[in-house]
Design a protein around this motif. Structure first.
Motif, PDB file in Angstrom:
ATOM      1  N   VAL A  81       0.834  -1.202   0.000  1.00  0.00           N
ATOM      2  CA  VAL A  81       0.000   0.000   0.000  1.00  0.00           C
ATOM      3  C   VAL A  81       0.869   1.253   0.000  1.00  0.00           C
ATOM      4  CG1 VAL A  81      -1.771   1.254   1.272  1.00  0.00           C
ATOM      5  CG2 VAL A  81      -1.783  -1.237   1.281  1.00  0.00           C
ATOM      6  N   VAL A  82       0.630   2.125  -0.981  1.00  0.00           N
ATOM      7  CA  VAL A  82       1.246   3.448  -0.918  1.00  0.00           C
ATOM      8  C   VAL A  82       0.536   4.190   0.214  1.00  0.00           C
ATOM      9  CG1 VAL A  82       1.732   5.577  -2.128  1.00  0.00           C
ATOM     10  CG2 VAL A  82       1.785   3.405  -3.371  1.00  0.00           C
ATOM     11  N   MET A  83       1.293   4.585   1.216  1.00  0.00           N
ATOM     12  CA  MET A  83       0.732   5.020   2.494  1.00  0.00           C
ATOM     13  C   MET A  83      -0.206   6.218   2.359  1.00  0.00           C
ATOM     14  SD  MET A  83       4.206   4.764   4.792  1.00  0.00           S
ATOM     15  CE  MET A  83       5.125   5.737   3.570  1.00  0.00           C
ATOM     16  N   PRO A  84      -1.433   6.108   2.880  1.00  0.00           N
ATOM     17  CA  PRO A  84      -2.317   7.271   2.934  1.00  0.00           C
ATOM     18  C   PRO A  84      -1.874   8.238   4.020  1.00  0.00           C
ATOM     19  CG  PRO A  84      -3.366   5.405   3.981  1.00  0.00           C
ATOM     20  CD  PRO A  84      -2.075   4.896   3.392  1.00  0.00           C
ATOM     21  N   ALA A  85      -2.372   9.465   3.942  1.00  0.00           N
ATOM     22  CA  ALA A  85      -1.926  10.507   4.858  1.00  0.00           C
ATOM     23  C   ALA A  85      -2.692  10.487   6.172  1.00  0.00           C
ATOM     24  CB  ALA A  85      -2.086  11.878   4.191  1.00  0.00           C
ATOM     25  N   MET A  89      -3.459   5.590   7.897  1.00  0.00           N
ATOM     26  CA  MET A  89      -2.610   4.404   7.896  1.00  0.00           C
ATOM     27  C   MET A  89      -2.851   3.577   9.158  1.00  0.00           C
ATOM     28  SD  MET A  89      -0.454   2.812   5.962  1.00  0.00           S
ATOM     29  CE  MET A  89       0.878   1.589   6.046  1.00  0.00           C
ATOM     30  N   ASP A  90      -3.038   4.238  10.291  1.00  0.00           N
ATOM     31  CA  ASP A  90      -3.380   3.511  11.515  1.00  0.00           C
ATOM     32  C   ASP A  90      -4.673   2.722  11.325  1.00  0.00           C
ATOM     33  OD1 ASP A  90      -1.234   4.969  12.513  1.00  0.00           O
ATOM     34  OD2 ASP A  90      -2.223   5.409  14.416  1.00  0.00           O
ATOM     35  N   PHE A  91      -5.674   3.385  10.757  1.00  0.00           N
ATOM     36  CA  PHE A  91      -6.959   2.734  10.500  1.00  0.00           C
ATOM     37  C   PHE A  91      -6.782   1.543   9.572  1.00  0.00           C
ATOM     38  CE2 PHE A  91     -10.705   2.273   7.785  1.00  0.00           C
ATOM     39  CZ  PHE A  91     -11.730   2.155   8.702  1.00  0.00           C
ATOM     40  N   LEU A  92      -5.982   1.727   8.521  1.00  0.00           N
ATOM     41  CA  LEU A  92      -5.762   0.661   7.554  1.00  0.00           C
ATOM     42  C   LEU A  92      -5.085  -0.546   8.193  1.00  0.00           C
ATOM     43  CD1 LEU A  92      -5.728  -0.500   4.709  1.00  0.00           C
ATOM     44  CD2 LEU A  92      -3.728   0.916   4.210  1.00  0.00           C
ATOM     45  N   VAL A  93      -4.061  -0.315   9.002  1.00  0.00           N
ATOM     46  CA  VAL A  93      -3.368  -1.416   9.682  1.00  0.00           C
ATOM     47  C   VAL A  93      -4.320  -2.153  10.613  1.00  0.00           C
ATOM     48  CG1 VAL A  93      -1.557  -1.980  11.345  1.00  0.00           C
ATOM     49  CG2 VAL A  93      -1.081  -0.379   9.489  1.00  0.00           C
ATOM     50  N   ALA A 132      -1.161  -3.263  15.006  1.00  0.00           N
ATOM     51  CA  ALA A 132      -1.530  -4.601  14.523  1.00  0.00           C
ATOM     52  C   ALA A 132      -1.660  -5.589  15.678  1.00  0.00           C
ATOM     53  CB  ALA A 132      -0.508  -5.102  13.511  1.00  0.00           C
ATOM     54  N   ILE A 133      -0.756  -5.515  16.638  1.00  0.00           N
ATOM     55  CA  ILE A 133      -0.825  -6.424  17.792  1.00  0.00           C
ATOM     56  C   ILE A 133      -2.085  -6.160  18.617  1.00  0.00           C
ATOM     57  CG2 ILE A 133       0.261  -6.936  20.017  1.00  0.00           C
ATOM     58  CD1 ILE A 133       2.978  -6.645  18.555  1.00  0.00           C
ATOM     59  N   ALA A 134      -2.398  -4.880  18.839  1.00  0.00           N
ATOM     60  CA  ALA A 134      -3.609  -4.546  19.585  1.00  0.00           C
ATOM     61  C   ALA A 134      -4.857  -5.041  18.857  1.00  0.00           C
ATOM     62  CB  ALA A 134      -3.682  -3.037  19.815  1.00  0.00           C
ATOM     63  N   ALA A 135      -4.865  -4.916  17.532  1.00  0.00           N
ATOM     64  CA  ALA A 135      -6.010  -5.391  16.747  1.00  0.00           C
ATOM     65  C   ALA A 135      -6.112  -6.913  16.789  1.00  0.00           C
ATOM     66  CB  ALA A 135      -5.891  -4.903  15.308  1.00  0.00           C
ATOM     67  N   ALA A 136      -4.972  -7.585  16.822  1.00  0.00           N
ATOM     68  CA  ALA A 136      -4.983  -9.054  16.929  1.00  0.00           C
ATOM     69  C   ALA A 136      -5.526  -9.489  18.284  1.00  0.00           C
ATOM     70  CB  ALA A 136      -3.577  -9.614  16.714  1.00  0.00           C
ATOM     71  N   ASP A 224      -7.305   4.150   1.621  1.00  0.00           N
ATOM     72  CA  ASP A 224      -7.410   3.204   2.724  1.00  0.00           C
ATOM     73  C   ASP A 224      -8.638   2.317   2.605  1.00  0.00           C
ATOM     74  OD1 ASP A 224      -8.742   5.665   3.129  1.00  0.00           O
ATOM     75  OD2 ASP A 224      -9.128   5.178   5.211  1.00  0.00           O
ATOM     76  N   THR A 225      -9.534   2.598   1.661  1.00  0.00           N
ATOM     77  CA  THR A 225     -10.736   1.788   1.485  1.00  0.00           C
ATOM     78  C   THR A 225     -10.505   0.636   0.516  1.00  0.00           C
ATOM     79  OG1 THR A 225     -12.121   3.746   1.848  1.00  0.00           O
ATOM     80  CG2 THR A 225     -13.182   1.839   0.842  1.00  0.00           C
ATOM     81  N   ALA A 226      -9.795   0.894  -0.592  1.00  0.00           N
ATOM     82  CA  ALA A 226      -9.642  -0.107  -1.660  1.00  0.00           C
ATOM     83  C   ALA A 226      -9.034  -1.418  -1.165  1.00  0.00           C
ATOM     84  CB  ALA A 226      -8.826   0.475  -2.801  1.00  0.00           C
ATOM     85  N   PRO A 227      -7.899  -1.408  -0.454  1.00  0.00           N
ATOM     86  CA  PRO A 227      -7.342  -2.701  -0.012  1.00  0.00           C
ATOM     87  C   PRO A 227      -8.240  -3.416   0.991  1.00  0.00           C
ATOM     88  CG  PRO A 227      -6.074  -0.871   0.894  1.00  0.00           C
ATOM     89  CD  PRO A 227      -7.000  -0.289  -0.105  1.00  0.00           C
TER      90      PRO A 227
END
Length: 237
Positions: A81-85, A89-93, A132-136, A224-227
């Protein structure tokens, strides 16, 4: 039941001292000896455990039994992913972890708004791995999404090996006519651009590395929506 990631290998039943991060979580929740909890180290299994001792600087638990839950996607999916601003990016991860992605490759491209390099990129990667760890922990995954080092898109494409027979590569492009369709491969790599999309030259370079351009419909989706739309489709396919 409280569920925590530990950054040390959980190998066998028995009493252990929790590492500082997990111990702080237990202390904040004010768990007491005899309280049950679940622990995982990111390698696959999760452990049923019980608090045995609570102290100001040390928490001890008894590892009772390991189980191997089946909560991962049927395919190993990597999002490049080309990083969104901003905070996108936090939301995407976070959401990519919840939806089952195995790895996320942050990239910088011609039209990038967020440009990271050096120590700043390393700090952001560490932060995203924590997200990512918190989301897991929240979602029940036992193998958190892996955040790769930030790379420039041309360098990443140049270093990418040829696609193996069991890997499918998709380029998310608003210019593509072919919709996303079922594929048999057990691994998948999806490349998604920034706000404003990839340049024509970047899309051509991706196709040269084996990426098939695919469409996600007639609407223009945010970076951040497409992926996440792809992951949702794969999780339900």
């Amino acid at each position: 039941m409280p569920r925590f990631h530990v950054d040390t290998l959980l190998a066998a039943p028995g009493e252990i001292t929790l590492p500082p991060g997990a111990a702080r979580h237990v202390q904040v929740l004010r768990l007491q000896p005899g309280d049950a909890l679940t622990l995982f180290d990111g390698s696959g299994p999760e452990w049923q455990a019980e608090v045995t001792a609570m102290g100001r600087s040390e928490v001890r638990v008894n590892l009772i039994a390991a189980v191997q839950p089946q909560r991962e996607l049927a395919r190993a999916v990597t999002l490049a992913v080309v990083m969104p601003a901003n905070d996108r990016m936090d939301f995407l991860v976070e959401k990519a972890t919840e939806l089952g992605a195995a790895a996320l490759q942050p990239l910088v491209a011609e039209r990038s708004v967020l440009r990271l390099a050096g120590e700043r990129a390393d700090k952001k990667r560490s932060h995203w791995q924590g997200v990512a760890i918190a989301a897991a922990e929240q979602s029940g995954r036992t193998v958190p999404l892996r955040v790769e080092p930030v790379m420039q898109l041309p360098a990443w494409l140049a270093a990418l090996p040829d696609a193996a027979d069991d890997e499918w590569r998709g380029l998310l492009s608003p210019h593509a006519a072919q919709p996303l369709a079922p594929f048999p491969q057990q691994r998948a790599l999806f490349l998604s651009g920034p706000e404003g999309g990839l340049s024509d030259a970047e899309e051509d370079a991706a196709r040269a590395r084996g990426f098939a351009a695919i469409s996600l419909g007639p609407r223009i989706l945010r970076a951040d929506t497409a992926p996440l739309a792809v992951l949702s489709w794969l999780a339900l396919a």
